[in-house]
Design a protein around this motif. Structure first.
Motif, mmCIF file in Angstrom:
data_model
loop_
_atom_site.group_PDB
_atom_site.id
_atom_site.type_symbol
_atom_site.label_atom_id
_atom_site.label_comp_id
_atom_site.label_asym_id
_atom_site.label_seq_id
_atom_site.Cartn_x
_atom_site.Cartn_y
_atom_site.Cartn_z
ATOM 1 N N LEU A 295 0.830 -0.963 -0.162
ATOM 2 C CA LEU A 295 0.036 0.024 0.103
ATOM 3 C C LEU A 295 0.915 1.624 -0.187
ATOM 4 O O LEU A 295 -0.089 1.928 -0.182
ATOM 5 N N ALA A 296 2.127 1.127 0.396
ATOM 6 C CA ALA A 296 3.150 2.205 1.242
ATOM 7 C C ALA A 296 2.893 2.381 -0.308
ATOM 8 O O ALA A 296 3.349 3.805 -0.905
ATOM 9 N N ARG A 297 3.846 1.334 -1.088
ATOM 10 C CA ARG A 297 4.244 1.024 -2.535
ATOM 11 C C ARG A 297 3.561 2.850 -3.597
ATOM 12 O O ARG A 297 3.381 3.460 -4.251
ATOM 13 N N LYS A 298 2.111 1.841 -3.415
ATOM 14 C CA LYS A 298 0.854 2.399 -3.924
ATOM 15 C C LYS A 298 0.288 3.560 -4.027
ATOM 16 O O LYS A 298 0.633 5.138 -5.178
ATOM 17 N N LEU A 299 0.974 4.315 -3.051
ATOM 18 C CA LEU A 299 0.798 5.621 -2.167
ATOM 19 C C LEU A 299 1.996 6.078 -2.345
ATOM 20 O O LEU A 299 2.415 7.804 -1.291
ATOM 21 N N ASN A 300 3.093 6.220 -2.603
ATOM 22 C CA ASN A 300 4.461 6.135 -1.958
ATOM 23 C C ASN A 300 4.681 7.621 -1.582
ATOM 24 O O ASN A 300 4.835 8.804 -0.671
ATOM 25 N N MET A 301 4.018 6.656 0.052
ATOM 26 C CA MET A 301 4.945 7.222 1.403
ATOM 27 C C MET A 301 5.298 6.102 2.205
ATOM 28 O O MET A 301 6.156 4.788 1.483
ATOM 29 N N ASN A 302 5.986 6.698 3.122
ATOM 30 C CA ASN A 302 7.216 5.605 4.012
ATOM 31 C C ASN A 302 5.699 4.575 4.466
ATOM 32 O O ASN A 302 4.931 4.754 5.116
ATOM 33 N N THR A 303 6.147 3.426 4.466
ATOM 34 C CA THR A 303 5.639 1.839 5.504
ATOM 35 C C THR A 303 4.653 2.540 6.540
ATOM 36 O O THR A 303 3.600 1.994 6.990
ATOM 37 N N ALA A 304 5.979 2.811 7.168
ATOM 38 C CA ALA A 304 5.901 2.724 8.368
ATOM 39 C C ALA A 304 4.631 3.504 8.842
ATOM 40 O O ALA A 304 3.679 3.744 10.155
ATOM 41 N N GLY A 305 4.109 4.658 7.712
ATOM 42 C CA GLY A 305 2.663 5.622 7.899
ATOM 43 C C GLY A 305 1.604 5.180 8.392
ATOM 44 O O GLY A 305 0.151 5.770 7.727
ATOM 45 N N VAL A 306 1.605 3.211 7.572
ATOM 46 C CA VAL A 306 0.659 2.450 7.147
ATOM 47 C C VAL A 306 0.101 1.979 8.728
ATOM 48 O O VAL A 306 0.477 0.942 8.814
ATOM 49 N N LYS A 307 -1.422 1.921 8.502
ATOM 50 C CA LYS A 307 -1.407 1.846 10.208
ATOM 51 C C LYS A 307 -3.132 1.136 9.867
ATOM 52 O O LYS A 307 -4.337 1.065 9.388
ATOM 53 N N ASP A 308 -2.816 -0.055 10.842
ATOM 54 C CA ASP A 308 -4.028 -0.466 11.194
ATOM 55 C C ASP A 308 -4.919 -1.029 9.962
ATOM 56 O O ASP A 308 -6.653 -1.680 9.949
ATOM 57 N N VAL A 309 -3.964 -2.081 9.155
ATOM 58 C CA VAL A 309 -4.763 -2.986 7.985
ATOM 59 C C VAL A 309 -4.484 -4.614 8.876
ATOM 60 O O VAL A 309 -3.604 -4.996 9.869
ATOM 61 N N ILE A 310 -5.768 -4.777 9.005
ATOM 62 C CA ILE A 310 -5.973 -6.347 9.899
ATOM 63 C C ILE A 310 -5.676 -7.248 8.638
ATOM 64 O O ILE A 310 -6.139 -7.547 7.558
ATOM 65 N N VAL A 311 -5.225 -8.574 9.491
ATOM 66 C CA VAL A 311 -5.567 -9.684 8.323
ATOM 67 C C VAL A 311 -6.412 -10.859 9.337
ATOM 68 O O VAL A 311 -5.372 -11.438 10.456
ATOM 69 N N TRP A 312 -7.508 -11.401 8.387
ATOM 70 C CA TRP A 312 -8.153 -11.976 8.643
ATOM 71 C C TRP A 312 -7.909 -13.346 8.567
ATOM 72 O O TRP A 312 -7.839 -13.258 7.292
ATOM 73 N N GLY A 313 -8.286 -15.020 9.003
ATOM 74 C CA GLY A 313 -8.578 -16.316 8.784
ATOM 75 C C GLY A 313 -6.610 -17.096 9.186
ATOM 76 O O GLY A 313 -6.621 -16.143 9.745
ATOM 77 N N ASN A 314 -6.582 -17.559 7.918
ATOM 78 C CA ASN A 314 -5.631 -18.702 8.308
ATOM 79 C C ASN A 314 -4.707 -17.979 7.265
ATOM 80 O O ASN A 314 -3.509 -17.199 6.237
ATOM 81 N N VAL A 315 -3.264 -17.673 9.029
ATOM 82 C CA VAL A 315 -1.818 -17.166 7.968
ATOM 83 C C VAL A 315 -1.184 -16.934 6.756
ATOM 84 O O VAL A 315 -0.843 -16.610 6.211
ATOM 85 N N THR A 316 -1.107 -18.628 6.906
ATOM 86 C CA THR A 316 -0.313 -19.398 6.326
ATOM 87 C C THR A 316 -2.008 -20.044 5.084
ATOM 88 O O THR A 316 -0.960 -21.125 4.784
ATOM 89 N N GLY A 317 -2.735 -19.435 4.957
ATOM 90 C CA GLY A 317 -3.007 -19.996 4.053
ATOM 91 C C GLY A 317 -4.177 -19.046 3.060
ATOM 92 O O GLY A 317 -4.065 -18.038 3.245
ATOM 93 N N SER A 318 -6.253 -18.964 3.635
ATOM 94 C CA SER A 318 -6.219 -18.439 2.863
ATOM 95 C C SER A 318 -6.809 -16.974 4.217
ATOM 96 O O SER A 318 -7.077 -17.880 5.001
ATOM 97 N N ASN A 319 -6.582 -16.114 3.433
ATOM 98 C CA ASN A 319 -6.834 -15.282 4.340
ATOM 99 C C ASN A 319 -6.813 -13.813 3.732
ATOM 100 O O ASN A 319 -7.179 -14.102 3.035
ATOM 101 N N TYR A 320 -7.410 -12.799 4.946
ATOM 102 C CA TYR A 320 -8.150 -11.511 3.744
ATOM 103 C C TYR A 320 -7.149 -10.338 4.561
ATOM 104 O O TYR A 320 -7.271 -9.992 5.825
ATOM 105 N N ILE A 321 -7.213 -9.969 3.888
ATOM 106 C CA ILE A 321 -6.377 -8.144 3.951
ATOM 107 C C ILE A 321 -7.379 -6.981 4.073
ATOM 108 O O ILE A 321 -8.040 -6.568 2.990
ATOM 109 N N ASP A 322 -7.712 -6.546 5.351
ATOM 110 C CA ASP A 322 -9.215 -5.947 5.211
ATOM 111 C C ASP A 322 -8.559 -5.005 5.843
ATOM 112 O O ASP A 322 -7.734 -4.221 5.983
ATOM 113 N N LEU A 323 -8.984 -3.515 4.565
ATOM 114 C CA LEU A 323 -8.531 -2.257 4.669
ATOM 115 C C LEU A 323 -10.093 -1.391 5.179
ATOM 116 O O LEU A 323 -9.412 0.026 5.752
ATOM 117 N N SER A 324 -10.272 -1.845 5.983
ATOM 118 C CA SER A 324 -11.628 -0.749 6.059
ATOM 119 C C SER A 324 -10.950 0.104 7.322
ATOM 120 O O SER A 324 -12.194 0.942 7.764
#
Length: 471
Positions: A295-324
């Motif tokens: 996301l930081a690359r898309k927005l051309n900003m420092n990665t440390a400034g991106v917060k509160d991205v949620i990972v749901w589900g199976n860590v090493t399988g089917s999971n969902y990246i929630d940006l809401s």
């Protein structure tokens, strides 16, 4: 020269020799004494060892010798009580008139004093006893990157010493030995010890933290998914009883690796029912970090400034990246504010098509990056979650961790499921106050169903192999 006295704490002959030595030291300017009191249970072994080292023949308490400090080499044996009495009479014209009753009384006092000193020493040592950390499948690259992160003081604090135990199979013994030697060469101030282990039955002794890195080489062209699930279940069947038997009651168990992180945590809980369920987690921070970087690359900003991205589900399988709930800090836009000023991520990405299609398709790219990496990212993820677990996660910030579901967010109970949490005072708490929209809820139902099925397959495979045990 220094006269060295050693004897059993409850030995009356040692008491008589000791008092005579104290008298000589007080009254003679060049006579020095060093006393070593031994517990009666340890006396025989200690006497055997020192005589063997110096080539002496001596069998009773006390043993007395002279250390020739100015000449080096081994000490000069004087002998026992009678030899010392003769020595004192011959060289100094002094003898001891102590009665047997006095000898016995002082011997008893010596024993009690020695026991009190030993107790005090043990209490002091217990205060500085290092934290015991066990890492399984320790030959993998994640472990190599993890050791410096654990040993530099940033995870547990600059006053907490640690001992690291590397566990793997016999075939990796030399590799483990190389890692141990390299870590020792780096001389971390807080690393009390590091050792390699290849005997599974001795695993997890006194463990405070266990980091499970075991993986299976997943190749569905070679064998079925069910067989890989069986392998994972068998690993957990071995580890869980050993954790219950050997580890501390409050042990924290962390599941990481490239495959079946959730399943490993779930099966360890099932096979180790006495392990505190809330102390078994799976690490999903690698996904969180990789998604933030994209996301930081898309927005051309420092990665440390991106917060509160949620990972749901199976860590090493089917999971969902929630940006809401995701937020941006320090984003260069029309509105400026103080350092704590934040903007909702979704309102800053106007390309909704990218959000709904590119990020979803990018999951395969993220998966490849996370699973094929050198181990630096997952090692950092483990260290970060451990630091939060012991010292608390940043206030108001969302952290994704695979935890035991208890019905939060309508997720079925009894599976390890990645969800948003906060960590405080050594505990985690699911952030159930977060609002979940209908679309996300449907995704969670699908992800939960997959994890429930994975768990059922694991239990089915075990029941087929060990029907009597299962009953």
């Amino acid at each position: 020269a220094v006269a060295m006295f050693t004897g059993k704490a409850n030995c009356p002959y040692y008491a008589k020799a000791e008092l005579l030595a104290d008298y000589l030291q007080t009254n003679l300017p060049n006579f020095r004494v060093h006393k070593i009191t031994q517990h009666p249970d340890k006396w025989e072994q200690w006497l055997h060892d020192i005589c063997e080292t110096n080539g002496w023949e001596h069998r009773q308490s006390p043993i007395i010798w002279r250390e020739l400090l100015d000449r080096g080499g081994k000490g000069q044996l004087l002998g026992g009580l009678n030899d010392f009495l003769e020595y004192a009479q011959k060289y100094y014209g002094i003898t001891s008139m102590m009665l047997s009753e006095e000898m016995l009384a002082i011997a008893e006092e010596n024993l009690q004093a020695h026991l009190e000193i030993v107790k005090e020493d043990e209490e002091i040592k217990s205060l500085i006893k290092p934290m015991q950390i066990w890492i399984t499948s320790a030959s993998v690259p994640i472990c190599y990157h993890l050791i410096p992160l654990l040993a530099n003081g940033e995870v547990f604090g600059m006053t907490t010493e640690i001992s690291i135990h590397l566990l793997d199979t016999e075939q990796f013994k030399e590799m483990l030995r190389s890692i141990v030697m390299e870590a020792e060469d780096m001389a971390f101030p807080l690393l009390r010890s590091i050792s390699e282990h290849t005997k599974t039955d001795q695993a997890f002794i006194d463990a405070d933290i266990i980091i499970v890195l075991d993986d299976v080489l997943l190749n569905l062209e070679v064998q079925s998914l069910e067989n890989y699930i069986r392998e994972v279940s068998e690993i957990c069947q071995v580890y869980a009883p050993l954790i219950e038997k050997n580890a501390k009651s409050e042990v924290k168990v962390i599941s990481s690796g490239k495959t079946f992180a959730n399943l490993k945590a779930t099966m360890l809980r099932i096979y180790g029912p006495s392990i505190r369920p809330e102390n078994i987690i799976a690490i999903s921070t690698s996904w969180e970090s990789a998604a933030k970087a994209m996301l930081a690359r898309k927005l051309n900003m420092n990665t440390a400034g991106v917060k509160d991205v949620i990972v749901w589900g199976n860590v090493t399988g089917s999971n969902y990246i929630d940006l809401s709930h995701a937020k941006l800090y320090g984003y260069d836009c029309a509105i400026r504010g103080p350092p704590n000023f934040q903007r909702p991520l979704l309102s800053m990405i106007y390309d909704s098509e990218w959000i709904h299609s590119e990020l979803v398709s990018a999951q395969s790219t993220l998966s490849s990056r996370v699973s094929r990496g050198t181990g630096m990212l997952p090692a950092h993820a483990v260290a970060t979650v451990l630091r939060y677990w012991y010292h608390g996660s940043p206030s108001e910030e969302i952290i994704s961790v695979g935890i035991l579901s208890e019905g939060q967010f309508c997720i079925p109970e009894g599976i390890i499921f990645s969800m948003p949490v906060r960590l405080q005072n050594g505990n985690w708490e699911a952030m159930t106050e977060l609002e979940i929209n209908e679309t996300t809820q449907k995704v969670l139902e699908r992800l939960a169903h997959e994890l429930v099925q994975e768990k059922l397959v694991a239990l089915k495979e075990v029941n087929e192999m060990h029907p009597y045990e299962a009953e």
